[in-house]
Scaffold this motif. Structure first.
Motif, short mmCIF file in Angstrom:
data_model
loop_
_atom_site.label_atom_id
_atom_site.label_comp_id
_atom_site.label_asym_id
_atom_site.label_seq_id
_atom_site.Cartn_x
_atom_site.Cartn_y
_atom_site.Cartn_z
N SER A 111 -9.77 -4.68 -8.90
CA SER A 111 -8.82 -3.98 -8.13
C SER A 111 -9.03 -4.10 -6.76
O SER A 111 -10.22 -4.02 -6.20
N HIS A 112 -7.84 -4.13 -5.95
CA HIS A 112 -8.17 -4.33 -4.57
C HIS A 112 -7.15 -3.32 -3.69
O HIS A 112 -6.12 -2.95 -4.15
N ILE A 113 -7.71 -3.13 -2.36
CA ILE A 113 -6.95 -2.29 -1.39
C ILE A 113 -5.50 -3.18 -1.02
O ILE A 113 -5.92 -4.08 -0.47
N ALA A 125 -7.46 2.61 3.39
CA ALA A 125 -8.93 2.69 3.44
C ALA A 125 -9.62 3.89 3.00
O ALA A 125 -9.18 4.91 3.42
N PRO A 126 -10.50 3.83 2.25
CA PRO A 126 -11.11 5.00 1.52
C PRO A 126 -12.14 5.78 2.72
O PRO A 126 -12.32 5.44 3.62
N LEU A 184 -4.66 8.36 -4.39
CA LEU A 184 -5.03 7.18 -4.66
C LEU A 184 -3.76 6.60 -5.60
O LEU A 184 -3.53 7.06 -6.56
N HIS A 234 -2.00 3.41 -7.81
CA HIS A 234 -2.28 2.36 -8.41
C HIS A 234 -0.84 1.72 -8.58
O HIS A 234 0.06 2.08 -9.41
N SER A 257 5.28 -1.30 -0.91
CA SER A 257 4.10 -1.41 0.15
C SER A 257 4.75 -0.81 1.51
O SER A 257 4.11 -0.11 2.13
N ARG A 259 -6.94 8.49 6.52
CA ARG A 259 -7.53 7.73 5.35
C ARG A 259 -7.48 8.84 4.13
O ARG A 259 -8.26 9.17 3.47
N VAL A 310 -4.56 5.81 -0.07
CA VAL A 310 -5.02 4.43 -0.38
C VAL A 310 -4.23 3.80 -1.39
O VAL A 310 -3.67 4.75 -2.45
N ILE A 336 -3.80 0.84 -4.21
CA ILE A 336 -4.45 -0.32 -4.77
C ILE A 336 -3.52 -1.13 -5.70
O ILE A 336 -2.50 -0.41 -6.13
N HIS A 365 -15.52 8.28 -4.62
CA HIS A 365 -14.62 8.85 -3.47
C HIS A 365 -14.88 10.53 -3.36
O HIS A 365 -14.45 10.89 -2.51
#
Length: 465
Positions: A77-79, A83-84, A128, A130, A143, A157, A160, A162, A206
């Motif tokens: 999984s990528h962002i 950012a966290p 978060l 997904h 996005s 922040r 986020v 992902i 997190h």
């Protein structure tokens, strides 16, 4: 006797041989994640789940297997956005989203989530998301929409987003055929379980707690404070999940330390049943019944399912809208250790008119306690201190507690739990109660730091069922 013993040995040997044959001849599609020992355990677990739908006593075996599994090496999984946080938060609020044939509710859900939270509450959580679909056109569009509408939260922040590449997923071909579910639905709920697994896997480090919601919900105002207060009250008690909605997988709170175990469980049994049913089995495995609180803090607002766009108007009957009407303030007695001004009437603090109560001083540890004549189901509490005009004589440092009584005390209760802290001299909160329906006997305003001047208690208002 010897013949009987030999028969038992032969039967046991045949059983072990059957499991190994099952593993080697019909391998599971989880080979990228599991060792041979884990495959043996999966074979046993699946056989058990088919034969016995009751409670399992194999927690230690599962824990042992999970410890040996290590991290999900193939979960890349990528962002995509954001950012966290630099520092660990109290809460991660997670949701997974896929394209819907009849339009998305994700943006409305994010808007409801942030609008239902104050700026001080937002400092204690991250969101978060997904985006769990490989379609590049959908990913780019979603996005872009999120980046435009929620830019301040991304820069802070607090948000986020992902995505997990399709190559990280287990195969959705030749899935186990369930008697009642169509192959299409089996594939849908199998992928959904993996979507949630990757979401939770990313969320592990997190925050202290993880809250699962759906991408089509409405949030109750102040839900973060409600959850934080509940967690505080249950701090020294064992729990697997605290549930703030009755619906499916919505409003389920986990310790983040428990997420790796549940992630592994979702991946092991992703094709067996939908994730909310798997959660029920996970509770059995952990030997813990779910703990549900009312009223619900989240309401399902979508009308169409993400599965083939089917109509779905499911609503949580325990979700209360903002308009709760006028307070009821049932018959009660009032007790206090505050220093009462000579001409002030203590009962005015609980009256429904414009009168108020004045105390000359308020030392740390002093209280004003409402003791109901008859215990009641209280679903909202409002405490107002200070002058109505200039906000003078507020109680700056104080908290409100709910009391329960099992020993028939006359002017007090034997068990108190924190409802919330005063903010600018005010508290206005829904009361989350365990599904057992425990009734409130006392409402206590407790001074937590000595006030430099006298205080005014304008109103203690209760809403009861």
């Amino acid at each position: 006797m010897k013949d009987l013993l030999w028969r038992l040995i032969i039967i046991a040997t045949a059983g072990v041989f059957w499991i190994f044959f099952f593993i080697k001849e019909i391998p599971f599609d989880t080979t990228s994640f599991l060792s041979l020992e884990e495959k043996e355990m999966v074979a046993w677990q699946r056989a058990w789940m088919q034969i016995n739908s009751g409670r399992t006593n194999h927690l230690e075996t599962f824990k042992h297997m999970q410890k040996k599994s290590g991290p999900l090496k193939n979960a890349n999984s990528h962002i995509v956005i954001g950012a966290p946080p630099v520092e660990k938060k109290l809460l991660t609020i997670g949701m997974s989203s896929v394209p819907r044939p009849r339009g998305s509710y994700l943006l409305d859900t994010l808007q409801s989530l942030f609008f239902a939270s104050s700026s001080s509450e937002q400092k204690h959580f991250i969101v978060l998301v997904h985006l769990a679909d490989p379609d590049p056109k959908w990913l780019d569009q979603m996005s872009a929409n999120i980046s435009t509408l929620f830019k301040p939260y991304i820069h802070a922040r607090q948000l986020v987003v992902i995505n997990t590449p399709l190559k990280s997923y287990l195969s959705l071909k030749d899935l186990k055929k369930n008697l009642k579910d169509t192959p299409a639905y089996v594939a849908f709920h199998s992928k959904q379980s993996m979507d949630y697994a990757f979401l939770m896997n990313f969320a592990t480090n997190h925050s202290d707690y993880f809250l699962m919601i759906a991408d089509d919900v409405k949030c109750a105002p102040g839900f973060v404070t409600q959850i934080a207060t509940t967690v505080s009250a249950w701090e020294n008690k064992h729990w697997v999940t605290l549930e703030f909605s009755q619906l499916g997988f919505i409003g389920k709170l986990f310790h983040t330390r428990d997420l790796p175990r549940f992630v592994h469980f979702l991946l092991l049994f992703h094709q067996e049943m939908p994730c909310d049913c798997l959660l029920s089995h996970f509770h059995d495995l952990m030997q813990q019944t779910p703990i549900q609180f009312l009223p619900s803090l989240f309401q399902h607002m979508g009308n169409y399912s993400s599965f083939e766009g089917k109509f779905n108007s499911l609503k949580d009957k325990e979700f209360k809208e903002n308009d709760v009407g006028s307070p009821s303030n049932p018959a009660a007695s009032i007790y206090t250790s505050l220093k009462v001004a000579n001409d002030s009437v203590l009962m005015n603090s609980y009256s429904l008119d414009k009168n108020f109560f004045y105390a000359k001083s308020a030392e740390a540890g002093s209280h004003l306690t409402v003791v109901l004549d008859i215990s009641a189901k209280v679903f909202q509490v409002q405490v107002l201190t200070g002058s109505d005009l200039k906000d003078k004589n507020q109680l700056k440092e104080g908290q409100v507690e709910l009391g329960y009584d099992s020993t028939n005390r006359v002017n007090d209760c034997d068990d108190y739990i924190l409802l919330g802290l005063l903010v600018n001299g005010i508290l206005n909160k829904q009361v989350l109660s365990n599904k057992s329906g425990k009734k409130v006997k006392c409402v206590r305003l407790l001074v937590t730091a000595t006030s430099p001047s006298g205080i005014i208690v304008r109103h203690i208002n209760l809403w009861t069922e």
